[in-house]
Scaffold this motif. Structure first.
Motif, mmCIF file in Angstrom:
data_model
loop_
_atom_site.group_PDB
_atom_site.id
_atom_site.type_symbol
_atom_site.label_atom_id
_atom_site.label_comp_id
_atom_site.label_asym_id
_atom_site.label_seq_id
_atom_site.Cartn_x
_atom_site.Cartn_y
_atom_site.Cartn_z
ATOM 1 N N MET A 1 0.837 -1.198 0.000
ATOM 2 C CA MET A 1 0.000 0.000 0.000
ATOM 3 C C MET A 1 0.875 1.253 0.000
ATOM 4 N N LEU A 2 0.566 2.187 -0.874
ATOM 5 C CA LEU A 2 1.276 3.451 -0.915
ATOM 6 C C LEU A 2 0.604 4.450 0.015
ATOM 7 N N ARG A 3 1.338 5.458 0.365
ATOM 8 C CA ARG A 3 0.727 6.530 1.136
ATOM 9 C C ARG A 3 -0.278 7.267 0.259
ATOM 10 N N SER A 4 -1.457 7.525 0.797
ATOM 11 C CA SER A 4 -2.498 8.191 0.020
ATOM 12 C C SER A 4 -2.027 9.561 -0.447
ATOM 13 N N PRO A 5 -2.285 9.913 -1.716
ATOM 14 C CA PRO A 5 -1.847 11.220 -2.218
ATOM 15 C C PRO A 5 -2.806 12.330 -1.840
ATOM 16 N N ARG A 6 -2.277 13.524 -1.756
ATOM 17 C CA ARG A 6 -3.113 14.717 -1.641
ATOM 18 C C ARG A 6 -3.140 15.491 -2.947
ATOM 19 N N ALA A 7 -2.325 15.078 -3.922
ATOM 20 C CA ALA A 7 -2.289 15.732 -5.230
ATOM 21 C C ALA A 7 -1.589 14.806 -6.206
ATOM 22 N N LEU A 8 -1.804 15.054 -7.505
ATOM 23 C CA LEU A 8 -1.180 14.271 -8.563
ATOM 24 C C LEU A 8 -0.392 15.194 -9.490
ATOM 25 N N HIS B 1 -7.903 3.849 -5.873
ATOM 26 C CA HIS B 1 -8.895 3.205 -5.017
ATOM 27 C C HIS B 1 -8.224 2.277 -4.009
ATOM 28 N N GLN B 2 -7.235 1.537 -4.467
ATOM 29 C CA GLN B 2 -6.544 0.607 -3.578
ATOM 30 C C GLN B 2 -5.842 1.325 -2.433
ATOM 31 N N ASN B 3 -5.404 2.538 -2.694
ATOM 32 C CA ASN B 3 -4.632 3.260 -1.693
ATOM 33 C C ASN B 3 -5.435 4.365 -1.025
ATOM 34 N N ARG B 4 -6.765 4.258 -1.134
ATOM 35 C CA ARG B 4 -7.627 5.221 -0.475
ATOM 36 C C ARG B 4 -8.642 4.544 0.439
ATOM 37 N N GLY B 5 -8.416 3.275 0.757
ATOM 38 C CA GLY B 5 -9.307 2.587 1.682
ATOM 39 C C GLY B 5 -10.723 2.483 1.180
ATOM 40 N N THR B 6 -10.906 2.250 -0.124
ATOM 41 C CA THR B 6 -12.261 2.184 -0.673
ATOM 42 C C THR B 6 -12.794 0.764 -0.628
ATOM 43 N N VAL B 7 -14.057 0.646 -0.486
ATOM 44 C CA VAL B 7 -14.742 -0.639 -0.525
ATOM 45 C C VAL B 7 -15.867 -0.522 -1.547
ATOM 46 N N GLU B 8 -15.743 -1.306 -2.635
ATOM 47 C CA GLU B 8 -16.727 -1.258 -3.716
ATOM 48 C C GLU B 8 -16.933 0.168 -4.210
ATOM 49 N N GLY B 9 -15.807 0.904 -4.315
ATOM 50 C CA GLY B 9 -15.866 2.256 -4.862
ATOM 51 C C GLY B 9 -16.331 3.303 -3.887
#
Length: 274
Positions: free
Chosen positions: A1-8, A246-254
């Motif tokens: 898991m990567l650290r969640s981004p605040r910007a791209l 999504h994988q790195n933002r703790g999402t479940v079914e979007g």
């Protein structure tokens, strides 16, 4: 898991858009140069010098990537150093006076296409409140700006940074720092998405980006190995970027597990170009 981004921070060619290789001396550009310089330089010479000059400029770009502080050349220097150096003085002056529109014509690709999944990825990030910036090496960034505008994607970016406008080339970290400053997010909380290891991953590492994401493109497959530079993740296209977010933002079914998840900021304002 990567650290969640605040910007791209996203590269242009190979990430946002792709195009088949074009002729090293496009006929429209040869004709435009011929009209500009008249009979002082033959069409054959223009074609030869444009072809060889483009290759020499590409070698210079690759070599400059090994420097500590790579810079970009002004448009007039590109023409003078790589294409017109052997032309008569009046022809050189005419090209120098029109250096920027000629650079635009050389940079523009009529068959640029938005890469698969990129609109979905950009809209998902924008809906989540993640500001985005383009960080790209470019002979003429104005051509890239116009393509993104035509594709209806410009308003999704808070800023666009191109090497010819900034005077800096990736992997110079100052280009990434400038973009992070412009969108108001520390570079360590930005994901940097590019399609080359020696420019994009290197820039991300030198700048201290939160993550270096390598998106596969034809250039990726032809790069020499760089065992000392490894991306944090590899993806194939924009769809892969959506999945990675999504994988790195703790999402479940979007849907986010917490209010600060990827889609948990969906009500935030879509960032506009700054």
């Amino acid at each position: 898991m990567l650290r969640s981004p605040r910007a791209l921070l996203l590269d242009f060619g190979g990430v946002l858009a792709d195009a088949p290789r074009q002729s090293p001396a496009p006929s429209d550009l040869v004709r435009r140069l011929s009209d500009l310089v008249g009979d002082t330089v033959s069409v054959e010479q223009i074609t030869t010098d444009l072809t060889e000059g483009g290759r020499a400029y590409a070698r210079w770009r690759d070599d400059s990537g090994h420097l500590d502080d790579p810079i970009e050349l002004p448009h007039a220097r590109v023409w003078a150093d790589f294409v017109t150096h052997s032309w008569p003085a009046p022809a050189r002056t005419a090209v120098e006076d029109a250096a920027t529109p000629l650079a635009y014509a050389w940079a523009w690709r009529p068959d640029w296409q938005v890469r698969p999944g990129i609109p979905e990825a950009l809209h998902a990030a924008a809906a989540a409140g993640l500001p985005m910036a383009v960080v790209s090496n470019a002979l003429c960034g104005a051509a890239h700006r116009d393509f993104l505008a035509t594709a209806g994607l410009s308003d999704l970016f808070a800023a666009e940074f191109y090497s010819d406008e900034a005077g800096l080339r990736k992997p110079n970290p100052r280009l990434a720092w400038s973009a992070a400053d412009a969108i108001g997010v520390p570079i360590g909380e930005c994901w940097f998405i590019g399609d080359t290891v020696h420019r994009d991953v290197a820039c991300a590492r030198r700048a201290g980006a939160g993550a270096a994401i390598l998106m596969r493109s034809p250039r990726t497959d032809h790069e020499p190995p760089h065992p000392q530079l490894r991306p944090d993740a590899r993806i194939d296209d924009g769809h892969g970027l959506v999945t990675l977010l999504h994988q790195n933002r703790g999402t479940v079914e979007g849907r986010p597990e917490r209010d600060d998840g990827l889609l948990g900021r969906a009500t935030a304002q879509t960032p506009r170009r700054g």
